[in-house]
Design a protein around this motif. Structure first.
Motif, PDB file in Angstrom:
ATOM      1  N   SER A 168       0.665  10.282   3.336  1.00  0.00           N
ATOM      2  CA  SER A 168      -0.193   9.891   4.450  1.00  0.00           C
ATOM      3  C   SER A 168      -0.884   8.610   4.071  1.00  0.00           C
ATOM      4  O   SER A 168      -1.581   8.540   3.077  1.00  0.00           O
ATOM      5  CB  SER A 168      -1.205  10.992   4.749  1.00  0.00           C
ATOM      6  N   THR A 169      -0.662   7.560   4.872  1.00  0.00           N
ATOM      7  CA  THR A 169      -1.207   6.256   4.499  1.00  0.00           C
ATOM      8  C   THR A 169      -2.675   6.087   4.849  1.00  0.00           C
ATOM      9  O   THR A 169      -3.327   5.215   4.331  1.00  0.00           O
ATOM     10  CB  THR A 169      -0.439   5.108   5.173  1.00  0.00           C
ATOM     11  N   ALA A 170      -3.137   6.903   5.777  1.00  0.00           N
ATOM     12  CA  ALA A 170      -4.527   6.732   6.185  1.00  0.00           C
ATOM     13  C   ALA A 170      -5.446   7.080   5.028  1.00  0.00           C
ATOM     14  O   ALA A 170      -5.263   8.089   4.356  1.00  0.00           O
ATOM     15  CB  ALA A 170      -4.835   7.614   7.384  1.00  0.00           C
ATOM     16  N   ASP A 171      -6.435   6.212   4.797  1.00  0.00           N
ATOM     17  CA  ASP A 171      -7.357   6.473   3.704  1.00  0.00           C
ATOM     18  C   ASP A 171      -8.148   7.741   3.990  1.00  0.00           C
ATOM     19  O   ASP A 171      -8.436   8.536   3.125  1.00  0.00           O
ATOM     20  CB  ASP A 171      -8.314   5.288   3.527  1.00  0.00           C
ATOM     21  N   GLN A 172      -8.514   7.856   5.248  1.00  0.00           N
ATOM     22  CA  GLN A 172      -9.219   9.060   5.630  1.00  0.00           C
ATOM     23  C   GLN A 172      -8.332   9.814   6.596  1.00  0.00           C
ATOM     24  O   GLN A 172      -7.837   9.236   7.562  1.00  0.00           O
ATOM     25  CB  GLN A 172     -10.523   8.686   6.326  1.00  0.00           C
ATOM     26  N   LYS A 227       0.835  -1.198   0.000  1.00  0.00           N
ATOM     27  CA  LYS A 227       0.000   0.000   0.000  1.00  0.00           C
ATOM     28  C   LYS A 227       0.881   1.264   0.000  1.00  0.00           C
ATOM     29  O   LYS A 227       0.611   2.224  -0.709  1.00  0.00           O
ATOM     30  CB  LYS A 227      -0.887  -0.025   1.247  1.00  0.00           C
ATOM     31  N   VAL A 228       1.940   1.200   0.803  1.00  0.00           N
ATOM     32  CA  VAL A 228       2.861   2.338   0.875  1.00  0.00           C
ATOM     33  C   VAL A 228       3.485   2.594  -0.489  1.00  0.00           C
ATOM     34  O   VAL A 228       3.523   3.715  -0.992  1.00  0.00           O
ATOM     35  CB  VAL A 228       3.963   2.086   1.931  1.00  0.00           C
ATOM     36  N   LEU A 229       3.937   1.516  -1.104  1.00  0.00           N
ATOM     37  CA  LEU A 229       4.626   1.633  -2.382  1.00  0.00           C
ATOM     38  C   LEU A 229       3.683   2.161  -3.455  1.00  0.00           C
ATOM     39  O   LEU A 229       4.026   3.060  -4.225  1.00  0.00           O
ATOM     40  CB  LEU A 229       5.169   0.247  -2.781  1.00  0.00           C
ATOM     41  N   GLU A 230       2.484   1.631  -3.426  1.00  0.00           N
ATOM     42  CA  GLU A 230       1.477   2.048  -4.402  1.00  0.00           C
ATOM     43  C   GLU A 230       1.218   3.550  -4.278  1.00  0.00           C
ATOM     44  O   GLU A 230       1.235   4.293  -5.260  1.00  0.00           O
ATOM     45  CB  GLU A 230       0.196   1.261  -4.110  1.00  0.00           C
ATOM     46  N   GLY A 290       8.758   0.943 -11.285  1.00  0.00           N
ATOM     47  CA  GLY A 290       9.766  -0.087 -11.488  1.00  0.00           C
ATOM     48  C   GLY A 290      10.993   0.032 -10.607  1.00  0.00           C
ATOM     49  O   GLY A 290      11.927  -0.748 -10.762  1.00  0.00           O
ATOM     50  N   ALA A 291      11.014   1.001  -9.699  1.00  0.00           N
ATOM     51  CA  ALA A 291      12.171   1.145  -8.825  1.00  0.00           C
ATOM     52  C   ALA A 291      12.199   0.012  -7.807  1.00  0.00           C
ATOM     53  O   ALA A 291      11.169  -0.432  -7.328  1.00  0.00           O
ATOM     54  CB  ALA A 291      12.116   2.486  -8.099  1.00  0.00           C
ATOM     55  N   GLU A 292      13.397  -0.484  -7.540  1.00  0.00           N
ATOM     56  CA  GLU A 292      13.540  -1.556  -6.557  1.00  0.00           C
ATOM     57  C   GLU A 292      13.920  -0.939  -5.221  1.00  0.00           C
ATOM     58  O   GLU A 292      14.936  -0.266  -5.117  1.00  0.00           O
ATOM     59  CB  GLU A 292      14.652  -2.521  -6.998  1.00  0.00           C
ATOM     60  N   LEU A 293      13.107  -1.167  -4.229  1.00  0.00           N
ATOM     61  CA  LEU A 293      13.394  -0.564  -2.935  1.00  0.00           C
ATOM     62  C   LEU A 293      13.475  -1.636  -1.848  1.00  0.00           C
ATOM     63  O   LEU A 293      12.756  -2.625  -1.884  1.00  0.00           O
ATOM     64  CB  LEU A 293      12.301   0.437  -2.543  1.00  0.00           C
ATOM     65  N   SER A 294      14.378  -1.389  -0.902  1.00  0.00           N
ATOM     66  CA  SER A 294      14.480  -2.306   0.235  1.00  0.00           C
ATOM     67  C   SER A 294      13.340  -2.008   1.207  1.00  0.00           C
ATOM     68  O   SER A 294      12.691  -0.963   1.122  1.00  0.00           O
ATOM     69  CB  SER A 294      15.813  -2.125   0.944  1.00  0.00           C
ATOM     70  N   ASP A 295      13.100  -2.940   2.123  1.00  0.00           N
ATOM     71  CA  ASP A 295      12.021  -2.751   3.094  1.00  0.00           C
ATOM     72  C   ASP A 295      12.168  -1.423   3.841  1.00  0.00           C
ATOM     73  O   ASP A 295      11.221  -0.659   3.973  1.00  0.00           O
ATOM     74  CB  ASP A 295      12.012  -3.897   4.121  1.00  0.00           C
ATOM     75  N   SER A 296      13.398  -1.182   4.316  1.00  0.00           N
ATOM     76  CA  SER A 296      13.562   0.024   5.126  1.00  0.00           C
ATOM     77  C   SER A 296      13.374   1.273   4.277  1.00  0.00           C
ATOM     78  O   SER A 296      12.898   2.299   4.761  1.00  0.00           O
ATOM     79  CB  SER A 296      14.919   0.032   5.834  1.00  0.00           C
ATOM     80  N   GLN A 297      13.719   1.172   3.001  1.00  0.00           N
ATOM     81  CA  GLN A 297      13.475   2.323   2.121  1.00  0.00           C
ATOM     82  C   GLN A 297      11.975   2.553   1.930  1.00  0.00           C
ATOM     83  O   GLN A 297      11.504   3.683   1.915  1.00  0.00           O
ATOM     84  CB  GLN A 297      14.143   2.107   0.765  1.00  0.00           C
ATOM     85  N   ILE A 298      11.240   1.434   1.808  1.00  0.00           N
ATOM     86  CA  ILE A 298       9.795   1.571   1.636  1.00  0.00           C
ATOM     87  C   ILE A 298       9.176   2.195   2.878  1.00  0.00           C
ATOM     88  O   ILE A 298       8.405   3.144   2.810  1.00  0.00           O
ATOM     89  CB  ILE A 298       9.148   0.196   1.346  1.00  0.00           C
ATOM     90  N   PHE A 299       9.588   1.676   4.059  1.00  0.00           N
ATOM     91  CA  PHE A 299       9.047   2.250   5.285  1.00  0.00           C
ATOM     92  C   PHE A 299       9.450   3.718   5.411  1.00  0.00           C
ATOM     93  O   PHE A 299       8.702   4.542   5.920  1.00  0.00           O
ATOM     94  CB  PHE A 299       9.534   1.465   6.512  1.00  0.00           C
ATOM     95  N   GLY A 300      10.650   4.008   4.929  1.00  0.00           N
ATOM     96  CA  GLY A 300      11.129   5.380   4.969  1.00  0.00           C
ATOM     97  C   GLY A 300      10.241   6.334   4.183  1.00  0.00           C
ATOM     98  O   GLY A 300      10.164   7.525   4.495  1.00  0.00           O
ATOM     99  N   LEU A 301       9.557   5.784   3.190  1.00  0.00           N
ATOM    100  CA  LEU A 301       8.700   6.631   2.349  1.00  0.00           C
ATOM    101  C   LEU A 301       7.605   7.313   3.150  1.00  0.00           C
ATOM    102  O   LEU A 301       7.173   8.415   2.809  1.00  0.00           O
ATOM    103  CB  LEU A 301       8.049   5.779   1.243  1.00  0.00           C
ATOM    104  N   ILE A 302       7.134   6.655   4.214  1.00  0.00           N
ATOM    105  CA  ILE A 302       6.022   7.267   4.947  1.00  0.00           C
ATOM    106  C   ILE A 302       6.462   8.535   5.660  1.00  0.00           C
ATOM    107  O   ILE A 302       5.651   9.289   6.158  1.00  0.00           O
ATOM    108  CB  ILE A 302       5.350   6.289   5.951  1.00  0.00           C
ATOM    109  N   MET A 303       7.775   8.756   5.697  1.00  0.00           N
ATOM    110  CA  MET A 303       8.245  10.006   6.291  1.00  0.00           C
ATOM    111  C   MET A 303       8.577  11.044   5.231  1.00  0.00           C
ATOM    112  O   MET A 303       9.143  12.085   5.529  1.00  0.00           O
ATOM    113  CB  MET A 303       9.463   9.739   7.177  1.00  0.00           C
ATOM    114  N   GLN A 304       8.224  10.732   3.984  1.00  0.00           N
ATOM    115  CA  GLN A 304       8.424  11.720   2.921  1.00  0.00           C
ATOM    116  C   GLN A 304       7.341  12.786   3.021  1.00  0.00           C
ATOM    117  O   GLN A 304       6.216  12.487   3.415  1.00  0.00           O
ATOM    118  CB  GLN A 304       8.331  11.038   1.545  1.00  0.00           C
ATOM    119  N   PRO A 305       7.680  14.016   2.655  1.00  0.00           N
ATOM    120  CA  PRO A 305       6.663  15.067   2.708  1.00  0.00           C
ATOM    121  C   PRO A 305       5.460  14.694   1.838  1.00  0.00           C
ATOM    122  O   PRO A 305       5.611  14.121   0.770  1.00  0.00           O
ATOM    123  CB  PRO A 305       7.379  16.294   2.120  1.00  0.00           C
ATOM    124  N   GLY A 306       4.294  14.996   2.347  1.00  0.00           N
ATOM    125  CA  GLY A 306       3.082  14.795   1.554  1.00  0.00           C
ATOM    126  C   GLY A 306       2.627  13.358   1.480  1.00  0.00           C
ATOM    127  O   GLY A 306       1.831  12.990   0.628  1.00  0.00           O
TER     128      GLY A 306
END
Lengths: 166, 86, 685
Positions: free
Chosen positions: C497-501, C465-468, C479-495
């Motif tokens: 938010s994983t919550a649907d609402q 879901k994060v990656l999507e 098509g970028a290959e990301l490690s788990d920690s990189q994917i989790f790191g994405l949730i700290m990127q500006p803008g």
């Protein structure tokens, strides 16, 4: 001299630390001069203009150093025994100036200070606030604030940009 | 244990032997001692005999100042509050 | 002292009191038997009232006055304090904070909820008035505490000192007068007792002591000593202490055991909260230290600026001392005394340096305590039952970091409760978890760093879901290959938010990127790990102190730079065969199958145009938020603890540097800001 006399003197004259670059004598209002130190090891800071020679550690404080010769558009000159660094402070910001040689402290009457000439020196005159004729010599009084402002590498737009980057 | 003018400075962690010595010392000089104070840090007391001696001194010479026992309440670093009953 | 200075002191003290109110209320909710806490609350509010009125902060004074009345009632009555009352208390503290602000600003408006909250307080009091006439307690009640010697009252008082599972014992010692002769002493008993628990009080009967002429130090004249002793141990093991005594010489009684209190009875609809059964261990780690009356310490408040100045001066001292130690002329003298003295000087200087450093360190406990309120509020808001476990609260952290740490912690905790913990208990039960969500706050030392973990036992982060979402928002290329920690790191990127609402709690437009930025400002970093269905852990890694970092000293074009060791993965001289140049993309090193981009430091800093062969240079592999990269340098000099100095206003705009450091020899080296070295090369702007 009694107290009153002193005050009078303070009102119509100011004290200036004077120094030489080549044969020209310059003055800095002493109220902003924190101290004078002998030249010391300066750490180079990349991505800064040439006239910023780097930073020094002055009893724990990191102070940027400006080579006044380069700032004035003159050629660089090897440091010698007379080379000195004048530490100036305005609004809690300190900057050191490398000068060829430090001279006396002079009291100059305000009436002796005149507008700087627009010609006759090799120097960018925008840093010169006023000039005074003392005996045979001409002392050019520097506008410290202006030098400070121009030495700041950061302009507001830059800061904002880098903050947005984060 | 040192005597500084008329103030006797002692340590809280003195052993029974030291207390015997202190008793001998004080018994003959009680006239000259006006105050007994504790110096040193947060040592624990090594023998209760020391406190008995202090109360004995106080009883013999009520005018002597011994801050540790003069207060009804005293707090040890590791042993909580101490209430003296005389 | 002028009025402004006084006001400043008042504001500072008041802020301290107010912060403590929050903590005390929450702790009281956990332990409603602890009336001493109520007393403490009352005292705090009382002090606040006094100073507020003396500064003409009448609105604050008025409000606090009523709040004080309410507290006064509850501390002297046996009435159950329900969760609803606690709510009113907490709300009142919020109002106090707000009123405080408007008072300071001189703003004539009243905070929004001021009157409403005041009414609520008054309602509490009216209820009580209709109940019965109560004896109004006076200040003297407070003053009498502790000195009251009537046994029963005293025991009641002592009981309050107990925390869960502790028992209060009364030990009466009537030792025979030959105890010393038997090689025994009261002091030995005291020492043995403190190994099993702690002594609250002892009452010494010294009434039978003879005068000095009859006094024999080797005879015990102490009639009796009554000791009030607290321990978690069982009676039998404590009794072992007395095995050398005759049975007639002591009386050992257990007078009270603090029973574990059930959580406050509240309506089912209400969210319960607080420490529960499983928190026992955590409680044991941190007994209520600060409140023990026997812990008498005195403190001095020091302006942190003064500490910094002191630290600077000591830095200079270290440099001067190094200068002496390395001075050739002195070395030539080969004088043993001088060498010895210089060694002592060097040891002492380092000792002082460490001591001064330690002055800046404070336990993280206060910050953790504040989080209890955060958890309570957040759990109520999203209607999830949460239990907070705190561990390692005694871990010490640089004072200057403490203040900047609260917000990130609040943010992560809210995020964990909002997004991490399952929305309903059925989901949790399906996953065979306790219906109560657990959030753990843990602080500990980890290899010269401080680690603060925020763990939840929720559903974990959904990687797909994060990656999507990240792809949707253009944060990651297709098509970028990301490690788990990189994917989790994405949730700290500006803008992001994983919550649907977007909920009221954590998703207020700003996301976890705020957390990342504020932690980076503290020269730390955030790591996320998560396992689907089991929960997530945010780990904040911070340097021990902001004043010193562990740095790797490197040389590039004759200049020395410092790379924070925190970001360094490894450094090596690559073999020629693992270095690749990709057209239009730059240079890479193949590190165990991972292609890592190379950044030439001299080019990046525009200090020269030299292009040495990569396989003849040293690469320092860096882990940054933007991924791994390798910095090409000329040489590795070593690793050193360095004192950090800001680069100053004039030069702070150079984003390649995060600051400067004074090294052992007194010279300055610039600290590389690894986050911007790679970002800038990528040209991500």
């Amino acid at each position: 001299m009694n107290e009153e006399g002193k005050r009078e003197l303070n009102q119509d004259s100011s004290r200036f630390l004077t120094f030489f670059i080549d044969d020209e004598q310059y003055g800095l209002n002493i109220s902003h001069v924190k101290e004078i130190i002998a030249s010391m090891n300066i750490t180079n800071v990349p991505k800064t203009p040439d006239y910023i020679k780097g930073v020094i550690n002055l009893r724990g404080a990191v102070i940027p150093i400006v080579d006044v010769r380069l700032k004035f558009g003159m050629d660089e000159r090897a440091y010698d025994i007379n080379t000195a660094i004048i530490i100036n402070e305005i609004d809690n910001v300190s900057i050191g100036f490398i000068v060829d040689r430090v001279e006396d402290v002079l009291s100059i009457k305000h009436s002796e200070l005149t507008e700087p000439p627009k010609f006759g020196t090799n120097v960018d005159t925008s840093f010169i606030e006023s000039v005074a004729q003392i005996n045979e010599n001409v002392v050019m009084v520097l506008n410290l604030k202006k030098i400070f402002e121009q030495s700041e590498l950061v302009d507001i737009s830059n800061i904002e940009k880098s903050e947005n980057d984060n | 244990m040192t005597i500084d003018g008329d103030v006797l400075e002692i340590e809280l962690d003195m052993e029974l032997d030291d207390v015997c010595e202190l008793k001998e010392f004080v018994a003959t000089r009680l006239k000259y001692i006006e105050e007994i104070i504790f110096v040193g840090g947060d040592e624990e007391f090594a023998t209760s005999s020391l406190f008995s001696l202090l109360f004995s001194i106080k009883k013999t010479k009520p005018s002597i100042k011994i801050p540790l026992i003069d207060e009804e309440l005293f707090t040890f670093k590791n042993f909580g509050k101490v209430y003296w009953k005389t | 002292m002028d009025i402004n200075k006084l006001k400043e002191i008042f504001v500072e003290e008041a802020t301290e009191i107010i912060e403590k109110l929050d903590v005390d209320i929450i702790n009281f909710e956990e332990d409603p038997e602890d009336k001493e806490l109520l007393n403490e609350l009352f005292r705090g509010v009382h002090t606040l009232k006094g100073s507020a009125n003396s500064f003409g902060f009448s609105r604050l004074g008025e409000f606090v006055h009523h709040f004080e009345d309410a507290l006064d009632y509850y501390r002297s009555s046996d009435e159950q304090i329900t969760s609803n009352i606690i709510d009113v208390f907490l709300e009142s503290v919020d109002i106090i904070k707000e009123v405080m602000e408007v008072e300071i600003e001189g703003n004539p408006d009243l905070p929004h909820q001021y009157n409403q909250c005041l009414e609520e307080i008054k309602t509490l009091l009216q209820k009580k008035d209709t109940q019965e006439e109560k004896s109004s307690p006076t200040q003297s009640d407070l003053d009498n505490e502790g000195t009251n010697n009537t046994d029963e009252v005293n025991i009641e008082h002592l009981k309050k000192e107990l925390i869960e599972d502790e028992s209060l014992f009364r030990i009466t010692l009537n030792l025979d007068d030959d105890v010393y002769f038997r090689g025994f002493d009261h002091s030995k008993l005291f020492k043995l007792l403190t190994k099993e628990g702690y002594i609250l009080e002892s009452h010494w009967d010294m009434s039978n002591i003879p005068d000095i002429k009859k006094f024999n130090p080797e005879t015990s004249y102490i009639t009796s000593i009554v000791i009030y002793f607290v321990s978690k141990e069982d009676e039998a093991s404590i009794k072992e202490i007395f095995e050398y005594l005759d049975d007639t010489e002591y009386i050992f009684e257990k007078i009270y055991t603090s029973t574990k209190e059930a959580p406050i009875t509240i309506d089912k609809a209400d969210i319960k909260f607080g420490r529960r059964e499983e928190d026992k261990e955590a409680t044991a780690v941190t007994p209520k230290k600060g409140r023990r009356k026997s812990d008498i310490h005195s403190y001095v408040k020091i302006d942190t600026n003064k500490l910094d100045e002191l630290f600077d001066s000591i830095g200079e001292l270290v440099i001067a001392q190094n200068f002496l130690a390395e001075n050739k002329d002195i070395q030539i003298m080969k004088n043993e005394n001088i060498t010895k003295t210089i060694n002592i000087l060097s040891k002492t200087t380092r000792l002082i340096q460490n001591r001064v450093m330690s002055l800046r360190m404070v336990p993280i406990n206060d910050t953790f305590e504040k989080m209890k309120r955060v958890v309570r509020d957040a759990s109520k808001k999203v209607n999830k039952e949460i239990s907070l476990v705190v561990e390692g609260a005694e871990t010490e952290i640089d004072k200057t970091m403490i203040d900047s740490l609260s917000d990130p912690l609040i943010h992560i905790i809210r995020n964990s409760i909002d997004h991490g913990i399952e929305d309903n208990t059925q989901d949790r039960e399906k996953a065979r978890k306790s219906p109560i969500g657990q959030v753990t706050l843990r602080a500990y030392h980890k290899g010269g760093k401080i680690a603060i973990e925020i763990n939840d036992d929720g559903r974990g982060i959904n990687k797909d879901k994060v990656l999507e979402k990240a792809k949707e928002r253009g944060l990651v290329a297709e098509g970028a290959e990301l490690s788990d920690s990189q994917i989790f790191g994405l949730i700290m990127q500006p803008g992001f938010s994983t919550a649907d609402q977007i909920s009221d709690i954590s998703g207020r437009g700003v996301g976890l990127d705020v957390v990342r930025t504020s932690i980076e400002k503290l020269k730390g970093k955030v790591e996320i790990s998560s396992s689907t269905g089991k929960g997530s852990t945010f780990t904040i890694l911070l340097p021990l102190t902001l004043a010193i970092i562990d740095g790797m000293l490197v040389k590039s074009e004759n200049d020395t730079y410092i790379i924070p060791t925190l970001s360094v993965i490894e450094s090596f001289i690559p073999q020629k065969k693992i270095v690749h140049t990709v057209k239009d993309k730059g240079e890479f090193v193949d590190l165990r199958g991972e292609m890592i981009p190379i950044v030439r430091l001299n080019e990046l800093l525009e200090s020269s145009e030299n292009r040495p062969n990569i396989w003849e240079s040293t690469l320092v592999c860096i882990e940054s938020e933007n991924g791994k990269f390798a910095i090409l340098i000329d040489d590795l000099i070593g690793r050193q603890q360095v004192v950090i100095k800001p680069l100053g206003y004039t030069l702070s705009g150079i984003k390649e540097f995060s600051g400067s450091a004074v090294m052992g020899n007194g010279e300055i080296a610039l600290i590389l800001n690894v986050e911007s070295l790679w970002g800038s090369k990528e040209g991500k702007n």
